[in-house]
Design a protein around this motif. Structure first.
Motif, PDB file in Angstrom:
ATOM      1  N   GLN A  88      18.869  -1.788  13.336  1.00 27.58           N
ATOM      2  CA  GLN A  88      17.961  -0.632  13.427  1.00 27.58           C
ATOM      3  C   GLN A  88      16.564  -0.976  12.926  1.00 27.58           C
ATOM      4  O   GLN A  88      15.558  -0.576  13.542  1.00 27.58           O
ATOM      5  CB  GLN A  88      18.566   0.539  12.646  1.00 27.58           C
ATOM      6  CG  GLN A  88      19.868   1.044  13.263  1.00 27.58           C
ATOM      7  CD  GLN A  88      20.725   1.844  12.299  1.00 27.58           C
ATOM      8  OE1 GLN A  88      20.497   1.824  11.086  1.00 27.58           O
ATOM      9  NE2 GLN A  88      21.715   2.551  12.821  1.00 27.58           N
ATOM     10  N   ALA A  89      16.472  -1.721  11.836  1.00 26.78           N
ATOM     11  CA  ALA A  89      15.175  -2.124  11.296  1.00 26.78           C
ATOM     12  C   ALA A  89      14.444  -3.044  12.260  1.00 26.78           C
ATOM     13  O   ALA A  89      13.219  -2.938  12.453  1.00 26.78           O
ATOM     14  CB  ALA A  89      15.359  -2.811   9.941  1.00 26.78           C
ATOM     15  N   LEU A  90      15.193  -3.946  12.873  1.00 25.43           N
ATOM     16  CA  LEU A  90      14.612  -4.876  13.841  1.00 25.43           C
ATOM     17  C   LEU A  90      14.070  -4.121  15.051  1.00 25.43           C
ATOM     18  O   LEU A  90      12.977  -4.423  15.546  1.00 25.43           O
ATOM     19  CB  LEU A  90      15.667  -5.892  14.269  1.00 25.43           C
ATOM     20  CG  LEU A  90      15.196  -7.027  15.185  1.00 25.43           C
ATOM     21  CD1 LEU A  90      14.115  -7.856  14.501  1.00 25.43           C
ATOM     22  CD2 LEU A  90      16.389  -7.909  15.581  1.00 25.43           C
ATOM     23  N   ASN A 137      22.867   6.806  20.718  1.00 22.44           N
ATOM     24  CA  ASN A 137      23.238   7.061  19.316  1.00 22.44           C
ATOM     25  C   ASN A 137      22.651   5.993  18.396  1.00 22.44           C
ATOM     26  O   ASN A 137      21.740   5.259  18.770  1.00 22.44           O
ATOM     27  CB  ASN A 137      24.766   7.146  19.179  1.00 22.44           C
ATOM     28  CG  ASN A 137      25.462   5.844  19.552  1.00 22.44           C
ATOM     29  OD1 ASN A 137      24.819   4.808  19.781  1.00 22.44           O
ATOM     30  ND2 ASN A 137      26.774   5.868  19.609  1.00 22.44           N
ATOM     31  N   GLU A 138      23.199   5.897  17.169  1.00 20.57           N
ATOM     32  CA  GLU A 138      22.622   5.006  16.164  1.00 20.57           C
ATOM     33  C   GLU A 138      22.756   3.531  16.520  1.00 20.57           C
ATOM     34  O   GLU A 138      22.080   2.675  15.932  1.00 20.57           O
ATOM     35  CB  GLU A 138      23.248   5.284  14.789  1.00 20.57           C
ATOM     36  CG  GLU A 138      24.680   4.800  14.596  1.00 20.57           C
ATOM     37  CD  GLU A 138      25.726   5.736  15.195  1.00 20.57           C
ATOM     38  OE1 GLU A 138      26.930   5.482  14.998  1.00 20.57           O
ATOM     39  OE2 GLU A 138      25.341   6.734  15.854  1.00 20.57           O
ATOM     40  N   ILE A 139      23.614   3.208  17.478  1.00 14.20           N
ATOM     41  CA  ILE A 139      23.717   1.836  17.988  1.00 14.20           C
ATOM     42  C   ILE A 139      22.976   1.711  19.313  1.00 14.20           C
ATOM     43  O   ILE A 139      22.222   0.767  19.538  1.00 14.20           O
ATOM     44  CB  ILE A 139      25.195   1.425  18.165  1.00 14.20           C
ATOM     45  CG1 ILE A 139      25.915   1.420  16.818  1.00 14.20           C
ATOM     46  CG2 ILE A 139      25.291   0.045  18.819  1.00 14.20           C
ATOM     47  CD1 ILE A 139      27.409   1.154  16.911  1.00 14.20           C
ATOM     48  N   GLY A 140      23.164   2.675  20.188  1.00 13.61           N
ATOM     49  CA  GLY A 140      22.566   2.611  21.520  1.00 13.61           C
ATOM     50  C   GLY A 140      21.054   2.663  21.515  1.00 13.61           C
ATOM     51  O   GLY A 140      20.394   1.948  22.284  1.00 13.61           O
ATOM     52  N   ASP A 166      20.861  13.215  12.372  1.00 11.10           N
ATOM     53  CA  ASP A 166      20.916  12.116  13.348  1.00 11.10           C
ATOM     54  C   ASP A 166      19.615  11.985  14.128  1.00 11.10           C
ATOM     55  O   ASP A 166      19.088  10.879  14.311  1.00 11.10           O
ATOM     56  CB  ASP A 166      22.074  12.318  14.325  1.00 11.10           C
ATOM     57  CG  ASP A 166      23.423  11.977  13.730  1.00 11.10           C
ATOM     58  OD1 ASP A 166      23.454  11.472  12.585  1.00 11.10           O
ATOM     59  OD2 ASP A 166      24.446  12.201  14.400  1.00 11.10           O
ATOM     60  N   ILE A 167      19.087  13.103  14.623  1.00 13.44           N
ATOM     61  CA  ILE A 167      17.873  13.054  15.441  1.00 13.44           C
ATOM     62  C   ILE A 167      16.675  12.634  14.609  1.00 13.44           C
ATOM     63  O   ILE A 167      15.815  11.863  15.066  1.00 13.44           O
ATOM     64  CB  ILE A 167      17.620  14.412  16.122  1.00 13.44           C
ATOM     65  CG1 ILE A 167      18.745  14.728  17.120  1.00 13.44           C
ATOM     66  CG2 ILE A 167      16.268  14.414  16.823  1.00 13.44           C
ATOM     67  CD1 ILE A 167      18.846  13.758  18.278  1.00 13.44           C
ATOM     68  N   GLU A 168      16.595  13.116  13.381  1.00 10.20           N
ATOM     69  CA  GLU A 168      15.506  12.696  12.493  1.00 10.20           C
ATOM     70  C   GLU A 168      15.522  11.183  12.316  1.00 10.20           C
ATOM     71  O   GLU A 168      14.480  10.510  12.402  1.00 10.20           O
ATOM     72  CB  GLU A 168      15.625  13.384  11.136  1.00 10.20           C
ATOM     73  CG  GLU A 168      14.539  12.976  10.147  1.00 10.20           C
ATOM     74  CD  GLU A 168      14.704  13.615   8.780  1.00 10.20           C
ATOM     75  OE1 GLU A 168      13.746  13.544   7.973  1.00 10.20           O
ATOM     76  OE2 GLU A 168      15.783  14.184   8.512  1.00 10.20           O
ATOM     77  N   THR A 171      14.474   9.428  15.573  1.00  6.41           N
ATOM     78  CA  THR A 171      13.048   9.627  15.836  1.00  6.41           C
ATOM     79  C   THR A 171      12.205   8.726  14.946  1.00  6.41           C
ATOM     80  O   THR A 171      11.223   8.110  15.401  1.00  6.41           O
ATOM     81  CB  THR A 171      12.654  11.100  15.617  1.00  6.41           C
ATOM     82  OG1 THR A 171      13.489  11.933  16.423  1.00  6.41           O
ATOM     83  CG2 THR A 171      11.202  11.341  16.006  1.00  6.41           C
ATOM     84  N   GLU A 172      12.568   8.628  13.684  1.00  5.61           N
ATOM     85  CA  GLU A 172      11.827   7.759  12.771  1.00  5.61           C
ATOM     86  C   GLU A 172      11.959   6.296  13.184  1.00  5.61           C
ATOM     87  O   GLU A 172      11.037   5.504  12.990  1.00  5.61           O
ATOM     88  CB  GLU A 172      12.311   7.970  11.338  1.00  5.61           C
ATOM     89  CG  GLU A 172      11.903   9.334  10.780  1.00  5.61           C
ATOM     90  CD  GLU A 172      12.453   9.605   9.397  1.00  5.61           C
ATOM     91  OE1 GLU A 172      13.351   8.845   8.960  1.00  5.61           O
ATOM     92  OE2 GLU A 172      12.007  10.585   8.760  1.00  5.61           O
ATOM     93  N   MET A 173      13.085   5.947  13.771  1.00  2.55           N
ATOM     94  CA  MET A 173      13.272   4.579  14.244  1.00  2.55           C
ATOM     95  C   MET A 173      12.430   4.302  15.489  1.00  2.55           C
ATOM     96  O   MET A 173      11.757   3.277  15.581  1.00  2.55           O
ATOM     97  CB  MET A 173      14.755   4.338  14.582  1.00  2.55           C
ATOM     98  CG  MET A 173      15.073   2.899  14.966  1.00  2.55           C
ATOM     99  SD  MET A 173      16.674   2.757  15.818  1.00  2.55           S
ATOM    100  CE  MET A 173      17.743   3.685  14.723  1.00  2.55           C
ATOM    101  N   ALA A 174      12.461   5.210  16.445  1.00  2.00           N
ATOM    102  CA  ALA A 174      11.803   4.985  17.734  1.00  2.00           C
ATOM    103  C   ALA A 174      10.301   5.276  17.702  1.00  2.00           C
ATOM    104  O   ALA A 174       9.560   4.764  18.531  1.00  2.00           O
ATOM    105  CB  ALA A 174      12.463   5.842  18.806  1.00  2.00           C
ATOM    106  N   GLN A 175       9.868   6.140  16.782  1.00  6.84           N
ATOM    107  CA  GLN A 175       8.454   6.484  16.627  1.00  6.84           C
ATOM    108  C   GLN A 175       7.813   6.928  17.951  1.00  6.84           C
ATOM    109  O   GLN A 175       6.823   6.352  18.402  1.00  6.84           O
ATOM    110  CB  GLN A 175       7.688   5.284  16.062  1.00  6.84           C
ATOM    111  CG  GLN A 175       8.271   4.725  14.782  1.00  6.84           C
ATOM    112  CD  GLN A 175       7.885   3.271  14.562  1.00  6.84           C
ATOM    113  OE1 GLN A 175       6.739   3.001  14.214  1.00  6.84           O
ATOM    114  NE2 GLN A 175       8.801   2.360  14.777  1.00  6.84           N
ATOM    115  N   PRO A 176       8.359   7.947  18.597  1.00  5.80           N
ATOM    116  CA  PRO A 176       7.830   8.365  19.903  1.00  5.80           C
ATOM    117  C   PRO A 176       6.432   8.976  19.797  1.00  5.80           C
ATOM    118  O   PRO A 176       6.092   9.630  18.805  1.00  5.80           O
ATOM    119  CB  PRO A 176       8.839   9.409  20.383  1.00  5.80           C
ATOM    120  CG  PRO A 176       9.477   9.926  19.135  1.00  5.80           C
ATOM    121  CD  PRO A 176       9.515   8.758  18.188  1.00  5.80           C
TER     122      PRO A 176
END
Length: 445
Positions: A88-90, A137-140, A166-168, A171-176
């Motif tokens: 996820q960090a990567l 999801n958190e893997i996909g 989950d969505i938060e 969203t923080e991961m993808a930074q849309p």
């Protein structure tokens, strides 16, 4: 897809590199897949631990492996505390490096359709990638983000949720730079506890947006006011309400959309359903806010490819047609399908399987389906599953009950449909495509 040296990966994930420097191109989590040149990430699942398959991945061409504990393998390995968190960090770091514009999509219904529509529209004159299948999801989501190329202009990312938070996180991961909630209904209410909680969970996508992003909000939703509160970002709206910035309406030619600037253009789709035109309205709002011209929007919407099992119309003869809506089901999407069925050639037959994850409201919600179908003129219902009797309650003369799909399929061997319209729908767990296959057989056109 991601291209990065191993020492850079190790620095991002806070891991230790064991072995020689190498450069990875892509990420894989399935050791049976083509791993050539990729980083294999060993994930621990409920039944399978990827750490046991690192050498298999190396044999499949993996350039290196990312693990939570040291393994014996012929390629370099990066050892970190948690391989999923590292993945996820990567992904988050890679998105920043690419500079791609990310559009996040969530909602109870229509996520995948909106994703496919927007991908088609943006691809008219841009390089665009989008979530494949159900990788939401958190893997996909991180796997999807890591498949972005530096040459991509846009990435359309679908986000699903199993619980609050989950969505938060996604969203923080993808930074849309843009986000939309298609709608909120009672889908997954069994997990969330209430529809209000579903709305709160979906609303996390807006709350996590930066001040430079744009929220695209369904003005028709009873939760629109709630979603607008506390936003850091600006927002625009879509829907049928006259207050909508992008408004869907019907005219003599069919459906049309009035834009934020007052321009009006007609919309045609290769898929059935009023709700899909609302999806198209959301896509129009997003695309035009990204600078896409109206003619590109209309062309992209006409050319988009619907997912299999989502209101796919199949004509078996001049007098008989099947609507395959078997991919999934929840109360709102079943009602939307009935709205389509009621306008089709008669007699009309609804074959409906259980709707999953409705919790203590399951019986009542299945009963509502039967009531809605009959009140909208559906001629016959075939209900299958644990809640089939609830669907048929009070409508026994027009409704057949089957305990399982296999029993229904066996009954179809002795049933010959000659004319009219049959619509098949049910939750993914019911695998209602088996019913479609039994009806269609070898006569699909």
């Amino acid at each position: 897809m991601i291209q990065m040296n191993l020492h850079q990966v190790a620095a991002i994930v806070g891991g230790s590199l064991v072995g020689k420097e190498a450069r990875i191109q892509g990420v894989e989590i399935d050791s049976r897949a083509d791993c050539q040149g990729k980083l294999f990430v060993a994930l621990k699942g409920a039944r399978v631990d990827g750490h046991a398959f690192c050498q298999q991945a190396a044999n499949q061409g993996a350039a290196a492996v990312l693990v939570s504990s040291a393994v014996e393998v012929d390629v370099p390995q990066i050892i970190c505390e948690d391989s999923l968190q590292a993945l996820q960090a990567l992904a988050s770091a890679w998105v920043k490096q690419t500079g791609v514009k990310v559009i996040g999509i969530t909602g109870s219904n229509g996520k995948t359709t909106v994703k496919n529509m927007l991908y088609s529209v943006l691809s008219q004159n841009n390089q665009c990638m989008a979530t494949q299948g159900n990788l939401n999801n958190e893997i996909g989501v991180p796997l999807t983000l890591l498949s972005i190329s530096r040459s991509d202009d846009f990435a359309v990312i679908e986000m699903g949720a199993a619980q609050l938070g989950d969505i938060e996180f996604l969203t923080e991961m993808a930074q849309p730079q843009m986000a939309v909630i298609t709608n909120v209904s009672q889908a997954h209410v069994g997990r969330f506890g209430s529809q209000d909680n579903v709305a709160k969970g979906k609303g996390e996508i807006y709350q996590a947006l930066s001040a430079q992003a744009l929220a695209v909000i369904n003005q028709d939703s009873p939760y629109a006011v709630q979603w607008k509160q506390g936003l850091q970002s600006p927002f625009i709206t879509f829907g049928e309400s006259v207050e909508s910035d992008y408004r869907l309406f019907e005219n003599k030619e069919g459906y049309a959309i009035k834009t934020q600037t007052g321009d009006v253009f007609s919309v045609k789709l290769p898929v059935l359903g009023h709700h899909n035109y609302l999806n198209a309205c959301a896509v129009t709002a997003m695309a035009m806010s990204l600078g896409v011209k109206a003619e590109e929007v209309t062309q992209g919407l006409m050319q988009f490819t619907p997912e299999s099992g989502r209101l796919n119309l199949m004509k078996l003869s001049d007098h008989l047609q099947v609507i395959d809506d078997s991919y999934n089901a929840n109360p709102a999407s079943v009602n939307a399908a009935i709205d389509v069925l009621k306008n089709q050639a008669k007699p009309t037959t609804l074959i409906v399987g259980d709707m999953a994850e409705l919790g203590h409201e399951s019986v009542q919600m299945h009963a509502n389906v039967g009531n809605y179908a009959i009140s909208n003129g559906v001629d016959e219902i075939w209900a299958v599953g644990e809640f089939a009797a609830a669907v048929c309650q009070g409508h026994e003369a027009q409704c057949k009950v089957f305990d399982q799909v296999e029993t229904l399929v066996a009954h179809l061997q002795n049933k010959k449909f000659e004319h009219g319209t049959i619509l098949v729908k049910g939750s993914r767990s019911m695998k209602m495509e088996r019913v479609v296959n039994a009806i269609v057989g070898g006569d699909k056109q």
